[in-house]
Design an enzyme around this catalytic site. Structure first.
Site, short mmCIF file in Angstrom:
data_model
loop_
_atom_site.label_atom_id
_atom_site.label_comp_id
_atom_site.label_asym_id
_atom_site.label_seq_id
_atom_site.Cartn_x
_atom_site.Cartn_y
_atom_site.Cartn_z
N ASN A 90 0.80 -1.24 0.00
CA ASN A 90 0.00 0.00 0.00
C ASN A 90 0.83 1.28 0.00
O ASN A 90 0.38 2.29 -0.55
CB ASN A 90 -1.03 -0.01 1.14
CG ASN A 90 -0.42 -0.15 2.50
OD1 ASN A 90 0.71 -0.63 2.64
ND2 ASN A 90 -1.14 0.26 3.51
N LYS A 98 12.20 -7.38 1.08
CA LYS A 98 11.28 -8.11 0.20
C LYS A 98 10.01 -7.29 0.02
O LYS A 98 9.17 -7.23 0.91
CB LYS A 98 10.93 -9.49 0.76
CG LYS A 98 10.38 -10.37 -0.38
CD LYS A 98 9.49 -11.50 0.05
CE LYS A 98 8.06 -11.13 0.23
NZ LYS A 98 7.34 -10.61 -0.95
N GLY A 133 2.30 -5.65 7.38
CA GLY A 133 1.34 -6.36 6.54
C GLY A 133 0.14 -6.79 7.36
O GLY A 133 -0.14 -6.21 8.42
N THR A 187 -0.70 -12.63 8.57
CA THR A 187 0.67 -12.90 8.11
C THR A 187 1.65 -12.65 9.25
O THR A 187 2.62 -13.41 9.43
CB THR A 187 1.04 -11.98 6.92
OG1 THR A 187 -0.05 -11.89 6.02
CG2 THR A 187 2.26 -12.49 6.19
N GLY A 188 1.41 -11.61 10.03
CA GLY A 188 2.28 -11.32 11.18
C GLY A 188 2.32 -12.48 12.16
O GLY A 188 3.38 -12.85 12.67
N GLU A 207 4.14 -4.41 12.27
CA GLU A 207 3.14 -3.33 12.06
C GLU A 207 2.01 -3.97 11.29
O GLU A 207 2.17 -4.32 10.11
CB GLU A 207 3.75 -2.21 11.21
CG GLU A 207 4.93 -1.50 11.83
CD GLU A 207 4.53 -0.36 12.74
OE1 GLU A 207 3.33 -0.24 13.04
OE2 GLU A 207 5.42 0.37 13.16
N GLU A 234 -11.03 -5.61 8.75
CA GLU A 234 -10.35 -4.58 7.97
C GLU A 234 -10.68 -4.80 6.50
O GLU A 234 -10.38 -5.86 5.95
CB GLU A 234 -8.84 -4.71 8.19
CG GLU A 234 -8.05 -3.64 7.49
CD GLU A 234 -6.54 -3.83 7.64
OE1 GLU A 234 -6.06 -4.98 7.53
OE2 GLU A 234 -5.85 -2.82 7.83
P1 NAD Z 1 0.41 -9.16 3.45
O1 NAD Z 1 0.51 -9.59 4.87
O2 NAD Z 1 -0.36 -10.00 2.51
O3 NAD Z 1 1.87 -9.05 2.80
C1 NAD Z 1 2.87 -8.19 3.31
C2 NAD Z 1 4.23 -8.70 2.88
O4 NAD Z 1 4.48 -9.94 3.51
C3 NAD Z 1 4.36 -8.96 1.38
O5 NAD Z 1 5.67 -8.59 0.97
C4 NAD Z 1 4.15 -10.46 1.30
O6 NAD Z 1 4.73 -11.03 0.15
C5 NAD Z 1 4.84 -10.92 2.56
N1 NAD Z 1 4.41 -12.22 3.09
C6 NAD Z 1 3.20 -12.81 2.98
N2 NAD Z 1 3.20 -14.01 3.60
C7 NAD Z 1 4.43 -14.15 4.16
C8 NAD Z 1 5.04 -15.17 4.95
N3 NAD Z 1 4.39 -16.29 5.31
N4 NAD Z 1 6.32 -15.00 5.35
C9 NAD Z 1 6.98 -13.88 5.02
N5 NAD Z 1 6.47 -12.88 4.25
C10 NAD Z 1 5.20 -13.02 3.84
O7 NAD Z 1 -0.13 -7.66 3.50
P2 NAD Z 1 -0.51 -6.73 2.26
O8 NAD Z 1 -1.81 -7.22 1.71
O9 NAD Z 1 0.67 -6.56 1.37
O10 NAD Z 1 -0.71 -5.32 2.99
C11 NAD Z 1 -1.92 -4.91 3.57
C12 NAD Z 1 -1.88 -5.10 5.09
O11 NAD Z 1 -0.79 -4.38 5.63
C13 NAD Z 1 -3.12 -4.55 5.77
O12 NAD Z 1 -3.55 -5.46 6.75
C14 NAD Z 1 -2.61 -3.28 6.43
O13 NAD Z 1 -3.34 -2.84 7.55
C15 NAD Z 1 -1.21 -3.65 6.78
N6 NAD Z 1 -0.40 -2.45 6.97
C16 NAD Z 1 -0.01 -2.10 8.25
C17 NAD Z 1 0.73 -0.94 8.46
C18 NAD Z 1 1.13 -0.51 9.85
O14 NAD Z 1 2.02 0.33 9.95
N7 NAD Z 1 0.55 -1.04 10.90
C19 NAD Z 1 1.09 -0.15 7.36
C20 NAD Z 1 0.68 -0.54 6.09
C21 NAD Z 1 -0.05 -1.70 5.91
#
Ligand code: NAD
Length: 487
Positions: free
Chosen positions: A148, A171, A224, A228-229, A246, A381
């Protein structure tokens, strides 16, 4: 069409995981190709970062500062190009992309200013002992970034990581790898030694998981989704990696009846629709006091209809498309589910199907009126331009509503009553809360989540804690025996 390679040990190399296309969300046409890393490439990136760490951590502080200043200047010189790439890849209005690249540079500058202020303490303890602490870099950091705010969030992580003397493997998300790969070239030109910054691409489920489980990685900084976290915490636990997260949000926006009405309407528009609602801190739950509810909703609706949705490259565009077809489908299905569960659709709720925008992932800004906190659109969300609106009667009630979420990232309140502002900001369980304006992410101020929105604070001096280890050094200067047993 440009072809982007992965960046390992200072070189752009072929990824052995194949080649994929990057899609422009404005028309769903390809704009570039990029190489995908294989697991062997991840091994190489880790090896390179381990070597890079040995160099970078031993650079003098002034040398590190000058190199990072070079990077800041190069980013400034390339601002228009980076903004153009971000808009083409993510669908952000060009004015927003420019603002975000500037903000990314401001973050780098903030941490450049911190490089020579990473200090320890002297701590009095037992007689005859002299003790102090020093801060040392952690080692190899995996920086995992969502789609995003691709470049801005990369810089939130890269800047403190490098300032503290770590090496990194970045990454980016698979939908939006371009700005990070452009940044690689600037890192090289800035004089960052080979191996200190490595950038690999690939699916999170395979390449991301492999990276975060890797024995050669010491620290993970992840932004993310919450799920995923959670997965990353599990993967990191075998090797006791340092982790900061985050994650997602479902933030409240509370309008009291004594608020400056126009400010509250305008700020609430920005708080949800900026970046097409694809912001972790989007204030997606709007609570309005019943005394002004009808008037507020009608003004909010009027402004929502006026938002200029168009091609991100047009200077006056206010809202661009959602990042991908898949994401658009996910946003729409949550809206449909919310309506099925009883939400009243006030506006939007559909894809833009008219004119030159019909092939893109444009979604109308959407207002849903809710009377139940059990609705999926209250709980989950949505990560799109979708706001749920609810009336409330009392301060206690709205505090309860605001805190009724598994997330705790941000919040906003609108009131002229200072005492109330203090009571409510204290009562709300979120990492950030703003009063009478919507801006949360400001360099210098800690940014991060309570509850399932994550832990660790970025964007501030707190991030020095996330990217360093603290060592206690203990000297004995008394003549007492070193072995209390006296043998
Ligand atoms: P996502 O969790 O799908 O992916 C984020 C990243 O993690 C990508 O690079 C993805 O390839 C990687 N990833 C996915 N699975 C993984 C795994 N098993 N191991 C390691 N890496 C992995 O998130 P998204 O759809 O890219 O982003 C949207 C999300 O991010 C929303 O939930 C949003 O709220 C959150 N976000 C949080 C903040 C914050 O500061 N709190 C800021 C921006 C976005």
């Amino acid at each position: 069409m440009n072809e982007y390679k992965i960046f390992i040990n200072g070189n752009f190399v072929d990824g052995r995981g194949g080649i994929s296309e990057v899609i422009n969300p404005h028309d769903n046409k390809p704009i570039a190709k990029y190489h995908i890393a294989s697991k062997e490439d991840v091994d190489l990136a880790v090896k390179s970062a381990r070597e890079g760490f040995k160099k970078w951590r031993n650079f003098s502080i002034n040398r590190r500062i000058r190199i990072l200043q070079n990077l800041s200047k190069l980013m400034q010189d390339n601002l228009d190009k980076l903004a153009q790439i971000e808009s083409l890849n993510v669908g952000k209005p060009i004015s927003a992309s420019k603002g975000e690249i500037s903000a990314a540079i401001a973050v780098l500058d903030f941490y450049i200013g911190a490089v020579n202020k990473i200090m320890g303490e002297t701590i009095p303890t037992l007689p005859g002992l002299f003790n102090y602490t020093i801060r040392e870099p952690i080692g190899v950091c995996a920086l995992i970034v969502p789609w995003n705010y691709p470049l801005m969030l990369t810089m939130w992580k890269l800047s403190p990581a490098l300032a503290c003397g770590n090496s990194v493997i970045i990454k980016p998300a698979s939908w939006t790898p371009l700005s990070a790969l452009e940044l690689a070239q600037l890192c090289k030109e800035a004089g960052i030694p080979d191996g200190v910054v490595n950038i690999i691409t690939g699916p999170g489920s395979s390449i991301g998981s492999y990276l975060v489980s890797h024995e050669g990685v010491d620290k993970i900084s992840f932004t993310g989704e919450t799920k995923t976290g959670a997965e990353i915490m599990k993967l990191a636990s075998d090797t006791i990696k340092r982790v900061s997260l985050e994650l997602g949000g479902k933030s409240a926006n509370i309008v009291f009846d004594d608020a400056d009405f126009d400010d509250a309407v305008n700020g609430s528009i920005w708080a949800i629709y900026y970046n097409s609602g694809q912001s972790c801190e989007a204030r997606s739950r709007l609570f309005v006091h019943k005394n002004i509810y009808d008037k507020f909703l009608s003004a909010f609706l009027k402004k929502t209809k006026k938002i200029k949705i168009s091609n991100p490259l047009n200077k006056d565009t206010q809202m661009g498309p959602l990042v991908s077809k898949v994401h658009l489908a996910s946003v729409h299905s949550l809206v449909e589910k919310g309506i099925e569960e009883g939400a009243k659709l006030i506006y939007g709720g559909k894809k833009v199907e008219e004119g030159e925008l019909k092939d893109g992932n444009y979604y109308y800004p959407t207002i849903l009126e809710l009377h139940s906190t059990e609705n999926v659109c209250f709980k989950e969300e949505i990560f799109g331009p979708v706001v749920v609106v609810m009336p409330f009667e009392s301060e206690e009630e709205v505090i309860k509503l605001a805190n009724d979420s598994k997330y705790g990232l941000a919040g906003t309140i609108w009131t002229r009553d200072v005492k109330r502002a203090i009571r409510v900001t204290n009562a709300i369980r979120t990492g950030s809360i703003t009063v009478n304006h919507p801006l949360t992410a400001i360099p210098g101020l800690p940014f991060g989540g309570y509850k399932q929105s994550g832990f660790g604070r970025e964007l501030s001096l707190d991030a020095i804690d996330l990217f360093t280890e603290k060592k206690s050094v203990i000297y004995k200067f008394s003549e007492d025996p070193v072995n209390p047993w006296g043998l």
